[in-house]
Structures are given as C-alpha cells and as structure tokens.
Design an enzyme around this catalytic site. Structure first.
Site, PDB file in Angstrom:
ATOM      1  N   HIS A  14       0.863  -1.200   0.000  1.00  0.00           N
ATOM      2  CA  HIS A  14       0.000   0.000   0.000  1.00  0.00           C
ATOM      3  C   HIS A  14       0.891   1.239   0.000  1.00  0.00           C
ATOM      4  O   HIS A  14       1.304   1.722   1.053  1.00  0.00           O
ATOM      5  CB  HIS A  14      -0.927  -0.035   1.225  1.00  0.00           C
ATOM      6  CG  HIS A  14      -1.937   1.072   1.256  1.00  0.00           C
ATOM      7  ND1 HIS A  14      -3.111   0.998   1.960  1.00  0.00           N
ATOM      8  CD2 HIS A  14      -1.953   2.304   0.674  1.00  0.00           C
ATOM      9  CE1 HIS A  14      -3.799   2.120   1.805  1.00  0.00           C
ATOM     10  NE2 HIS A  14      -3.103   2.941   1.032  1.00  0.00           N
ATOM     11  N   HIS A  16       1.367   4.854  -2.477  1.00  0.00           N
ATOM     12  CA  HIS A  16       1.012   5.677  -3.635  1.00  0.00           C
ATOM     13  C   HIS A  16       2.291   6.345  -4.126  1.00  0.00           C
ATOM     14  O   HIS A  16       2.914   7.103  -3.371  1.00  0.00           O
ATOM     15  CB  HIS A  16      -0.019   6.732  -3.244  1.00  0.00           C
ATOM     16  CG  HIS A  16      -1.267   6.148  -2.645  1.00  0.00           C
ATOM     17  ND1 HIS A  16      -2.400   5.913  -3.391  1.00  0.00           N
ATOM     18  CD2 HIS A  16      -1.546   5.709  -1.383  1.00  0.00           C
ATOM     19  CE1 HIS A  16      -3.328   5.374  -2.612  1.00  0.00           C
ATOM     20  NE2 HIS A  16      -2.837   5.237  -1.385  1.00  0.00           N
ATOM     21  N   HIS A 194      -9.438   0.845  -1.437  1.00  0.00           N
ATOM     22  CA  HIS A 194      -9.423   1.499  -0.139  1.00  0.00           C
ATOM     23  C   HIS A 194     -10.848   1.422   0.430  1.00  0.00           C
ATOM     24  O   HIS A 194     -11.805   1.781  -0.258  1.00  0.00           O
ATOM     25  CB  HIS A 194      -9.052   2.978  -0.270  1.00  0.00           C
ATOM     26  CG  HIS A 194      -7.594   3.250  -0.502  1.00  0.00           C
ATOM     27  ND1 HIS A 194      -6.869   2.644  -1.483  1.00  0.00           N
ATOM     28  CD2 HIS A 194      -6.737   4.084   0.144  1.00  0.00           C
ATOM     29  CE1 HIS A 194      -5.620   3.094  -1.438  1.00  0.00           C
ATOM     30  NE2 HIS A 194      -5.511   3.976  -0.463  1.00  0.00           N
ATOM     31  N   GLU A 197     -11.295   3.279   5.827  1.00  0.00           N
ATOM     32  CA  GLU A 197     -10.244   4.178   6.337  1.00  0.00           C
ATOM     33  C   GLU A 197     -10.958   5.246   7.166  1.00  0.00           C
ATOM     34  O   GLU A 197     -10.883   5.242   8.378  1.00  0.00           O
ATOM     35  CB  GLU A 197      -9.469   4.801   5.164  1.00  0.00           C
ATOM     36  CG  GLU A 197      -8.395   5.801   5.601  1.00  0.00           C
ATOM     37  CD  GLU A 197      -7.716   6.535   4.433  1.00  0.00           C
ATOM     38  OE1 GLU A 197      -8.249   6.542   3.310  1.00  0.00           O
ATOM     39  OE2 GLU A 197      -6.641   7.137   4.682  1.00  0.00           O
ATOM     40  N   ASP A 275       1.815   4.033   2.746  1.00  0.00           N
ATOM     41  CA  ASP A 275       0.768   4.873   2.135  1.00  0.00           C
ATOM     42  C   ASP A 275       1.369   6.050   1.338  1.00  0.00           C
ATOM     43  O   ASP A 275       1.529   5.944   0.129  1.00  0.00           O
ATOM     44  CB  ASP A 275      -0.225   5.363   3.203  1.00  0.00           C
ATOM     45  CG  ASP A 275      -1.601   5.663   2.644  1.00  0.00           C
ATOM     46  OD1 ASP A 275      -1.842   5.434   1.449  1.00  0.00           O
ATOM     47  OD2 ASP A 275      -2.465   6.133   3.418  1.00  0.00           O
ATOM     48  N   ASP A 276       1.645   7.170   2.031  1.00  0.00           N
ATOM     49  CA  ASP A 276       2.201   8.363   1.376  1.00  0.00           C
ATOM     50  C   ASP A 276       3.362   8.863   2.231  1.00  0.00           C
ATOM     51  O   ASP A 276       3.253   9.885   2.931  1.00  0.00           O
ATOM     52  CB  ASP A 276       1.115   9.443   1.256  1.00  0.00           C
ATOM     53  CG  ASP A 276      -0.087   8.940   0.483  1.00  0.00           C
ATOM     54  OD1 ASP A 276      -0.007   8.866  -0.756  1.00  0.00           O
ATOM     55  OD2 ASP A 276      -1.102   8.591   1.127  1.00  0.00           O
TER      56      ASP A 276
HETATM   57  N1  HPA Z   1      -6.662   7.225   1.159  1.00  0.00           N
HETATM   58  C1  HPA Z   1      -7.341   7.624   0.090  1.00  0.00           C
HETATM   59  N2  HPA Z   1      -6.751   8.141  -0.963  1.00  0.00           N
HETATM   60  C2  HPA Z   1      -5.427   8.261  -0.981  1.00  0.00           C
HETATM   61  C3  HPA Z   1      -4.670   7.875   0.092  1.00  0.00           C
HETATM   62  C4  HPA Z   1      -5.320   7.301   1.212  1.00  0.00           C
HETATM   63  O1  HPA Z   1      -4.729   6.901   2.220  1.00  0.00           O
HETATM   64  N3  HPA Z   1      -3.388   8.151  -0.228  1.00  0.00           N
HETATM   65  C5  HPA Z   1      -3.380   8.659  -1.473  1.00  0.00           C
HETATM   66  N4  HPA Z   1      -4.623   8.748  -1.943  1.00  0.00           N
HETATM   67 ZN    ZN Z   2      -3.713   4.789   0.409  1.00  0.00          ZN
END
Ligand code: HPA
Ligand code: ZN
Length: 334
Positions: A14, A16, A194, A197, A275-276
């Site tokens: 996971h 991006h 996703h 969350e 994630d990011d």
């Molecule tokens: N959630 C939803 N969209 C996203 C995320 C995330 O964690 N990271 C990048 N786009």
């Molecule tokens: Zn994500």
C-alpha cells in the site's frame, strides 16, 4: 528491535507513488519544468503537512503532483522510492499510481506508465526488488471517467496487475464503481480497494461483495463489526494497514490507540505499509518502528506481519517461499 525490523524481508502493498514525492524532489522537478511553487523552501513545505482529515491531505497531494510532467519525472519519482525500499529491506512492492491526477492536467497516460515501469524494471535488475504496479481510480470522479481511464490504460495492460480505488471515501462508496471493476476483472485484472479508512465497515463488506477485491486497503474500521472480523479471518482477506497515515490523518488520535495488533492477534491477515511516506513521516520501517514504540510489538508479531506482507502479495508461490524461508531464518517460529 530496530535491527530486526531493518533486516527482515518485507513486501510493501500500500504505497502511492505520488505520495512518495519528497519536498526536495518536488523543488528539483519544479525547477526542471519551470513551475512556480507556492512554497519558498523544503522546510516551509514540511511545515504545511499538518492534516486534520483525509481531504485536507488530498488537497495538498493533488496540488503537489503538478510538478510531475515528463516520462523522466515519473521515472525519477519511482526510482527515488525504490532506493528507499532498498534501504528498508523491502524485497517486493506493489505500488499504486493515480493516472487521473495526471491525465486531467493533459498528460498522456503512456508518459506516466512508461516512466514508472522503466524505473520498476531497473529496480528489479539493479536492486533485486520485484514489483507489480496497481492502477488506482480516483473515487471522487465519475464512473464514466473511471471507464474512460480503464479504456486508455488497457493498451498498457501488460504493465499493471490490478486496479484499485482511492481518494475521498466519504460520499463515494464502492458501489459507485461496481461496473467498472467488473470490466477490469473481465480484462483479466485483479482488484483491490481502499475501504474502512474514514468510512464505515459497510464499505469493506461492499468492496468484498461488489468489487470482488483480493485485499482491502486500510480496513481499520473492521473492528466496528465483529461479524466482519470473523469473515476476514475465515477468508484470510488481507488488510493493507498504514499506521503513520492513520495517525497523521486522525483516524486514530494516537498510535497507542491503533487497532492493528488487536486485529493481528485475532488472526486477521494485516500488513504494515507506508501509504504516502513523503507526507506522513516515514517509510515502511518507520511504520513498524512506530508499532514497536507505541504498542510494544513483539518479535513474534513482527514475524507474523512480515509473513503476511509476503503471503498477501501477488507473488507466485515459489517466490513467496524464498522470502518466507529468509524470515524464518531470522526469527524462528515459537
Ligand atoms: N486514502 C485515500 N486516498 C489516498 C490515500 C489514502 O490513504 N493516499 C493517497 N490517496
Ligand atoms: Zn492509500
């Protein structure tokens, strides 16, 4: 623990690519492409990364992606991420990219895919890191736009293994994309999404039943529904959890409240991911370390999380077995 976290082979499931754009590279690409940034320094950019929810983050994330224009830019972005994988002992990665973030700005999808896949290939050859790419649809855009993205991407189908669903979860539930996910499966692609969350456990149920996903990205809302937790255990459905993301975006007020180890101990196939990482304060090992620091993660839990990352990946069995043997040689089963 830190040494063990570094040494253990891990897969990242996971991530991006656009979220691995570090401020330093953002400046370099802005200069290369003669783009004026609304920030004067790397420090000023980092100071702006205070988010109160997912949307707060997404607004900055989409804006920052504007510096990515050419095939070389996408190559450099991906290569920088792979070097971080190497540093963290990530042996396999399945990153997301968001084509619509770029095609909406007039960039050809081929430019994006060629830059990324050339770097992934070099990562395999030069760093020994295997990878499968995942094309993710932006759920705040329409079903029609997702269909047209899928159509434009299919000529490059050999370069990605699955489609995913990201961006604003609230107001854009999985059912909005039931038909486009069916078309993607029809084309031979796997699906992930996703869900759970910021949204409710129902989004996880619907991603499973309507989108036929092989994995849920995030999925931490599962603990709201004990029946769902039992289902996930029984069906061995993986959750790609991102601890630092969840605390940065206030899904949990503090890491000590995170439910990942609870889910792990119940037998859910949870994994640890970043994630990011350029926005949330660390790559994959920093996420494992945060669990060690705030939740007293044990060696046995670390071992199971690393095993889960390999078995939840799309790698063929024989390659999984090679990584699993290395994990066993580092932490023996108790
Ligand atoms: N959630 C939803 N969209 C996203 C995320 C995330 O964690 N990271 C990048 N786009
Ligand atoms: Zn994500």
């Amino acid at each position: 623990m830190q040494q063990l976290i570094n040494a253990i082979p891990k897969a990242e499931l996971h991530l991006h690519l656009e979220g691995s754009l570090e401020p330093e590279l953002m400046f370099e690409l802005a200069k290369r492409n003669q783009i004026e940034l609304p920030f004067k320094s790397v420090e000023e950019i980092r100071a702006a990364y205070e988010f109160s929810n997912l949307q707060d983050f997404l607004d900055i994330y989409y804006q920052a992606a504007d510096v990515l224009r050419t095939e070389a830019d996408f190559y450099d972005l991906t290569w920088a991420y792979l070097l971080r994988c190497q540093a963290d002992g990530v042996v396999h990665t399945e990153p997301f990219f968001d084509p619509q973030t770029h095609t909406e700005r007039g960039i050809d999808i081929g430019t994006v895919i060629k830059g990324i896949t050339r770097a992934l290939k070099d990562g395999e050859l030069q760093l020994g890191i295997s990878s499968y790419l995942i094309l993710s649809f932006l759920r705040h855009l329409s079903e029609e736009e997702a269909f047209s993205t899928l159509r434009d991407a299919l000529p490059y189908k050999e370069h990605f293994i699955a489609v995913g669903l990201d961006s604003s979860e609230l107001g854009h539930p999985p059912e909005k994309f039931e038909r486009v996910f069916a078309a993607a499966r029809e084309a031979g692609l796997r699906t992930v999404a996703h869900a759970g969350e910021e949204g409710p456990a129902d989004n996880i149920w619907n991603a499973i039943s309507l989108l036929n996903v092989c994995r849920i990205d995030h999925g931490v809302a599962a603990t709201q529904d004990p029946q769902l937790v039992s289902y996930l255990v029984q069906h061995r459905t993986p959750l790609t959890v991102c601890p630092l993301s969840n605390t940065k975006l206030k899904v949990f007020a503090d890491m000590s409240e995170h439910n990942i180890l609870q889910l792990l101990d119940k037998g859910v196939r949870v994994t640890v991911n970043s994630d990011d990482p350029a926005y949330f304060g660390g790559y994959v090992n920093a996420n494992y370390q945060a669990l060690a620091d705030a939740l007293n993660m044990t060696d046995a839990q670390l071992r199971q999380l690393a095993i889960n990352s390999i078995t939840a990946s799309f790698l063929p069995g024989e390659q999984q077995a090679r990584h699993l043997a290395k994990i066993d040689s580092l932490i023996s089963p108790t």
